[in-house]
Motif scaffolding. Structure first.
Motif, mmCIF file in Angstrom:
data_model
loop_
_atom_site.group_PDB
_atom_site.id
_atom_site.type_symbol
_atom_site.label_atom_id
_atom_site.label_comp_id
_atom_site.label_asym_id
_atom_site.label_seq_id
_atom_site.Cartn_x
_atom_site.Cartn_y
_atom_site.Cartn_z
ATOM 1 N N SER A 131 -23.720 -13.891 -37.367
ATOM 2 C CA SER A 131 -24.765 -14.022 -38.378
ATOM 3 C C SER A 131 -26.107 -13.840 -37.682
ATOM 4 N N SER A 132 -27.081 -14.631 -38.010
ATOM 5 C CA SER A 132 -28.406 -14.496 -37.421
ATOM 6 C C SER A 132 -29.184 -15.778 -37.618
ATOM 7 N N ILE A 133 -30.150 -15.974 -36.757
ATOM 8 C CA ILE A 133 -31.052 -17.103 -36.945
ATOM 9 C C ILE A 133 -31.842 -16.942 -38.234
ATOM 10 N N ALA A 134 -31.940 -15.676 -38.697
ATOM 11 C CA ALA A 134 -32.615 -15.400 -39.971
ATOM 12 C C ALA A 134 -31.856 -15.980 -41.147
ATOM 13 N N SER A 135 -30.634 -16.420 -40.919
ATOM 14 C CA SER A 135 -29.862 -17.066 -41.969
ATOM 15 C C SER A 135 -30.249 -18.540 -42.129
ATOM 16 N N THR A 136 -31.033 -19.059 -41.165
ATOM 17 C CA THR A 136 -31.438 -20.463 -41.226
ATOM 18 C C THR A 136 -32.844 -20.654 -41.776
ATOM 19 N N TYR A 137 -33.643 -19.580 -41.815
ATOM 20 C CA TYR A 137 -34.984 -19.676 -42.403
ATOM 21 C C TYR A 137 -35.432 -18.285 -42.822
ATOM 22 N N GLY A 138 -36.355 -18.220 -43.766
ATOM 23 C CA GLY A 138 -36.834 -16.927 -44.233
ATOM 24 C C GLY A 138 -38.233 -16.612 -43.763
ATOM 25 N N ASP A 139 -39.144 -17.559 -43.949
ATOM 26 C CA ASP A 139 -40.532 -17.404 -43.513
ATOM 27 C C ASP A 139 -40.870 -18.518 -42.537
ATOM 28 N N ALA A 140 -41.790 -18.214 -41.611
ATOM 29 C CA ALA A 140 -42.151 -19.197 -40.598
ATOM 30 C C ALA A 140 -42.696 -20.482 -41.210
ATOM 31 N N VAL A 141 -43.336 -20.378 -42.374
ATOM 32 C CA VAL A 141 -43.894 -21.567 -43.024
ATOM 33 C C VAL A 141 -42.797 -22.559 -43.412
ATOM 34 N N GLU A 162 -34.364 -9.967 -52.395
ATOM 35 C CA GLU A 162 -34.203 -8.516 -52.359
ATOM 36 C C GLU A 162 -35.532 -7.807 -52.139
ATOM 37 N N THR A 163 -36.615 -8.414 -52.578
ATOM 38 C CA THR A 163 -37.924 -7.780 -52.477
ATOM 39 C C THR A 163 -38.812 -8.374 -51.387
ATOM 40 N N HIS A 164 -38.507 -9.569 -50.939
ATOM 41 C CA HIS A 164 -39.284 -10.218 -49.877
ATOM 42 C C HIS A 164 -38.374 -10.496 -48.693
ATOM 43 N N LYS A 294 -55.024 -10.629 -42.747
ATOM 44 C CA LYS A 294 -55.100 -10.640 -44.210
ATOM 45 C C LYS A 294 -55.887 -9.428 -44.709
ATOM 46 N N VAL A 295 -56.803 -8.952 -43.848
ATOM 47 C CA VAL A 295 -57.608 -7.785 -44.199
ATOM 48 C C VAL A 295 -56.906 -6.491 -43.818
ATOM 49 N N ILE A 296 -56.425 -6.401 -42.562
ATOM 50 C CA ILE A 296 -55.866 -5.132 -42.072
ATOM 51 C C ILE A 296 -54.360 -5.021 -42.275
ATOM 52 N N GLY A 297 -53.688 -6.158 -42.569
ATOM 53 C CA GLY A 297 -52.229 -6.161 -42.691
ATOM 54 C C GLY A 297 -51.662 -5.088 -43.590
ATOM 55 N N PRO A 298 -52.153 -4.956 -44.824
ATOM 56 C CA PRO A 298 -51.586 -3.960 -45.734
ATOM 57 C C PRO A 298 -51.669 -2.527 -45.214
ATOM 58 N N PHE A 299 -52.610 -2.274 -44.282
ATOM 59 C CA PHE A 299 -52.763 -0.926 -43.744
ATOM 60 C C PHE A 299 -51.822 -0.644 -42.581
ATOM 61 N N ILE A 300 -51.211 -1.701 -42.023
ATOM 62 C CA ILE A 300 -50.313 -1.514 -40.879
ATOM 63 C C ILE A 300 -48.909 -2.055 -41.149
ATOM 64 N N GLY A 301 -48.583 -2.216 -42.423
ATOM 65 C CA GLY A 301 -47.216 -2.580 -42.779
ATOM 66 C C GLY A 301 -46.954 -4.040 -43.052
ATOM 67 N N PHE A 302 -47.982 -4.900 -43.017
ATOM 68 C CA PHE A 302 -47.810 -6.314 -43.318
ATOM 69 C C PHE A 302 -48.367 -6.604 -44.717
ATOM 70 N N SER A 303 -47.518 -7.047 -45.634
ATOM 71 C CA SER A 303 -48.034 -7.427 -46.948
ATOM 72 C C SER A 303 -48.838 -8.713 -46.821
ATOM 73 N N ARG A 304 -49.725 -8.938 -47.767
ATOM 74 C CA ARG A 304 -50.522 -10.173 -47.737
ATOM 75 C C ARG A 304 -49.624 -11.406 -47.846
ATOM 76 N N GLU A 305 -48.541 -11.270 -48.600
ATOM 77 C CA GLU A 305 -47.588 -12.386 -48.725
ATOM 78 C C GLU A 305 -46.946 -12.688 -47.386
ATOM 79 N N PHE A 306 -46.547 -11.632 -46.663
ATOM 80 C CA PHE A 306 -45.922 -11.831 -45.355
ATOM 81 C C PHE A 306 -46.896 -12.493 -44.393
ATOM 82 N N VAL A 307 -48.142 -12.014 -44.361
ATOM 83 C CA VAL A 307 -49.151 -12.589 -43.473
ATOM 84 C C VAL A 307 -49.342 -14.068 -43.772
#
Length: 355
Positions: A131-141, A162-164, A294-307
């Protein structure tokens, strides 16, 4: 479970993978007969390293063609096996067209197909799922919801979808499918290994892993100005392989096992590499604040939600269960990191940066 016949063959799915190759190497050197599945027997370069290892070991390697999405595809390879290491899984984090079709369905349906064959194969007594450690949490928060600021085996990823974060979602859904199928019967036992971000020497240059993507990001100049405030659990690949073997053959092994040797931030990884390799590469000099992303993320592949949900939250993992029950003694993953980077440089996967 103490009656495993050591002379019985063992099955490893996804045999040419980064971790699976080390599992097979350990099995072969200990004299086991390994039934190894690959997607295409004609692509000999992808498993040539396994054949070479088999030639110099006391074990026996038998290769089989199998496809995760084909029902009964693993039937022939599984015959007579008492142990099944299910390690095959799609690795698609970016550059996908349809998250469900390209990532989630292959992971979940693949697990279901393999375990359906396990249910039909009377010889199988124990299944080890990677499996993966990603199975124990989704976001760092999510770390803020833990009792001791640490993720352990009791935690599950409930924030991916599916979308996040579809890749972590595929890992948790595949593991939940495995436990659902294991709980529906009583002949075979399931053990899941949940490794952190894996570093360390590969047995072949023809592998994909999340760690390679992390190391490559330090070589193209994009991180020279700074990296985001993000942390990863990290572990050496040989420790992950050893965890699989202990989970298979240690009669006390049960349930899930977080396999993580340390936590490092992206900046710490960059600083370790810079200390060893100097200024041959544009290693990051500092850590940029979350507000900047939060400003540059969307331009380099990071959504604001992910940030918002993943930057600025140090994450930690409790791997004591793996130490107590599997006997793991973790390697210094800082050395693994340097060794891995040097190998990628030697293999031409990473090239010296020329501005």
């Amino acid at each position: 479970m103490t009656n495993l016949a050591t002379q019985a063959p063992v099955l490893v799915t996804g045999a040419s993978g980064y971790i699976a190759s080390w599992v097979i190497q350990k099995l072969l050197t200990q004299g086991y007969t390994v039934h190894a599945t690959v997607r295409d027997l004609n692509k000999t370069q992808s498993f040539a390293h396994l054949s070479k290892i088999a030639e110099s070991s006391t074990g026996t390697l038998k290769l089989f063609k199998a496809n995760l999405l084909e029902p009964n595809s693993f039937k022939e390879a599984m015959q007579g096996c008492e142990i099944v290491f299910h390690m095959a899984s799609p690795f698609v984090v970016t550059n996908y067209k349809n998250a469900v079709k390209d990532i989630i369905e292959p992971a979940v349906l693949g697990t279901e197909n393999v375990l359906n064959t396990v249910n039909e194969t009377e010889s199988v007594k124990r299944v080890i799922v990677t499996s993966s450690i990603a199975s124990t949490y989704g976001d760092a928060v999510d770390i803020l919801k833990t009792d001791h600021n640490t993720f352990d085996e009791s935690h599950w990823n409930t924030s991916s979808s599916e979308t996040h974060q579809p890749y972590p979602y595929s890992k948790v859904m595949a593991e939940r499918k495995a436990w659902e199928m294991a709980d529906a019967q009583n002949r075979w036992q399931l053990v899941c290994i949940n490794p952190a971000l894996v570093f360390g020497r590969s047995l072949t240059p023809n592998t994909q892993s999340g760690s390679i993507e992390v190391l490559q990001q330090f070589t193209n100049g994009l991180t020279l100005a700074g990296v985001p405030p993000m942390w990863n659990g990290v572990v050496d690949v040989q420790d992950v392989a050893e965890a699989h073997l202990q989970a298979a053959f240690n009669p006390k092994a049960t349930g899930r096992y977080i396999v993580s040797g340390d936590t490092l931030s992206l900046l710490e990884i960059g600083q370790l590499l810079k200390a060893h390799f100097g200024w041959k590469f544009p290693f990051p000099r500092n850590e940029l604040p979350k507000a900047a992303f939060k400003v540059i993320g969307p331009f380099i592949g990071f959504s604001r939600e992910f940030v918002e949900l993943n930057m600025g939250y140090p994450i930690y993992f409790d791997a004591s269960k793996s130490q107590k029950e599997l006997g793991l003694q973790y390697r210094d993953v800082k050395e693994s990191l340097i060794e891995h980077f040097q190998q990628l440089l030697d293999d031409g996967v990473i090239k010296q940066y020329i501005p």
